[in-house]
Design a protein around this motif. Structure first.
Motif, short mmCIF file in Angstrom:
data_model
loop_
_atom_site.label_atom_id
_atom_site.label_comp_id
_atom_site.label_asym_id
_atom_site.label_seq_id
_atom_site.Cartn_x
_atom_site.Cartn_y
_atom_site.Cartn_z
N CYS A 1 0.83 -1.19 0.00
CA CYS A 1 0.00 0.00 0.00
C CYS A 1 0.87 1.25 0.00
O CYS A 1 2.09 1.18 0.19
CB CYS A 1 -0.90 0.01 1.24
N GLY A 2 0.26 2.38 -0.18
CA GLY A 2 0.96 3.65 -0.12
C GLY A 2 1.15 4.11 1.31
O GLY A 2 0.98 3.31 2.24
N PRO A 3 1.54 5.37 1.52
CA PRO A 3 1.61 6.41 0.48
C PRO A 3 2.74 6.16 -0.51
O PRO A 3 3.77 5.58 -0.16
CB PRO A 3 1.80 7.69 1.27
N TYR A 4 2.53 6.62 -1.74
CA TYR A 4 3.49 6.41 -2.80
C TYR A 4 4.18 7.73 -3.17
O TYR A 4 3.66 8.81 -2.92
CB TYR A 4 2.79 5.86 -4.05
N SER A 5 5.33 7.57 -3.76
CA SER A 5 6.03 8.71 -4.36
C SER A 5 6.53 8.28 -5.72
O SER A 5 6.73 7.09 -5.98
CB SER A 5 7.19 9.18 -3.48
N LYS A 6 6.73 9.23 -6.59
CA LYS A 6 7.11 8.87 -7.96
C LYS A 6 8.53 8.32 -8.00
O LYS A 6 9.40 8.71 -7.21
CB LYS A 6 6.98 10.07 -8.89
#
Length: 341
Positions: free
Chosen positions: A176-181
């Motif tokens: 799961c996230g949170p995601y970053s590029k």
């Protein structure tokens, strides 16, 4: 001799005219029978196509049809349900639409208010909710115990699988996230995938209706894709994608993998193909095949209705696609099952 031939030709032409016209009529995507019956009740009493679309779609919103329409279905990544809807007037070519509508259950009716009480075509998000409240709609939660449990299972047991992220870290296929590029510019096509389309994840109700005056209307309502990234809007509320109506030709509606379908405006294309002389079935097939040429794994369907009441559909990526018809030729509705490519 020439006089006799002329009389035969005239008789033929008038006979063809009355045989082909089949209005009023309503067609609805999937097996949304109750919505179709409600829309037909409006039409058979001499009501307008716009009213038939609004009231018919409202039935599915209230009954939470298949969990894909209305409140309490398809939670996003944050567990919130938001709604998209569209209604189009084929007589005036005017449109009212809402996207990512929060806290208002009557999405198709809010879209109708956008059409009739603003000079805009599309309102979105929290400010669309503000507009709805100003128009007299009641703000309430769209989350239900069922949608909460659906989200909890996805987040805790399924580890946020599937989701709609790509080219981010951590790997969205595993966590799961949170995601970053990602710092890399590489485009990872393996992550993209496509939405599974079946009875319980087809994303929308689409309706096209023609009233006794020959006026065409079309509309959609949906709670979007399950576990979408918050703020996502699919094809359903996009004019020409989710639905399209034109009194001079007819109307069409689409359903399926909205993120793919909206790139091709399949409902608009189907109407334009009918304008060129194609049958509704052929027109729907052209619209579907245009998408397949670029995305052979996509799943979805298009239903088309000509201004004289002929109808047809085409689909891809699923075994079959049902749609419902109610018109003057039958006492009850009819479910038509189309085999898909």
């Amino acid at each position: 001799m020439w006089f006799g031939t002329l009389v035969i030709v005239i008789s033929c032409c008038f006979s063809t005219l009355y045989t082909e016209e089949n209005i009023p009529i309503v067609v609805t995507t999937w097996k949304f029978i109750n919505s179709t019956v409600k829309a037909w009740e409006v039409l058979k009493e001499g009501g307008e196509a716009l009213d038939a679309i609004e009231l018919g779609a409202s039935v599915c919103e209230k009954q939470q049809c298949d969990g894909t329409v209305g409140y309490g279905g398809s939670p996003d990544e944050n567990g919130e349900t938001t709604l998209d809807a569209l209604i189009m007037n084929g007589k005036t070519m005017n449109v009212g639409a809402v996207g990512a509508l929060r806290g208002i259950k009557d999405a198709i009716s809010v879209a109708r208010h956008v059409l009739e009480h603003t000079k805009h075509s599309f309102l979105v998000g929290e400010l669309a909710t503000q507009f709805a409240v100003e128009m007299g709609f009641h703000r309430e939660t769209l989350v239900t115990p069922q949608s909460k449990e659906m989200w909890k299972k996805w987040f805790n047991e399924d580890h946020c699988q599937p989701n709609f992220w790509m080219n981010v870290k951590p790997d969205p296929r595993k966590s799961c996230g949170p995601y970053s590029k990602q710092s890399s510019k590489k485009y990872d096509e393996d992550i993209e995938g496509h939405m599974k389309v079946d009875r319980y994840n087809h994303d929308t109700i689409g309706m096209v209706a023609i009233d006794k005056n020959g006026d065409v209307a079309a509309g959609t309502s949906t709670n979007g894709a399950k576990f979408k990234i918050p703020g996502r809007i699919g094809d359903s509320p996009i004019p020409g994608s989710g639905a399209y109506a034109d009194n001079t030709v007819g109307g069409a509606a689409a359903t399926g993998d909205g993120d793919i379908m909206l790139r091709f405006l399949p409902s608009f294309l189907a109407v334009e193909e009918m304008r060129r002389g194609s049958s509704p079935t052929s027109a729907a097939r052209v619209a579907v095949e245009r998408i397949v040429a670029y995305y052979p794994d996509f799943m979805g369907a298009v239903v088309a209705l000509s201004k004289v009441g002929k109808h047809g559909a085409a689909c891809h990526g699923i075994t079959s696609f049902p749609y419902v018809v109610h018109d003057t030729t039958q006492e009850s509705y009819k479910v038509i099952e189309v085999k898909c490519s």
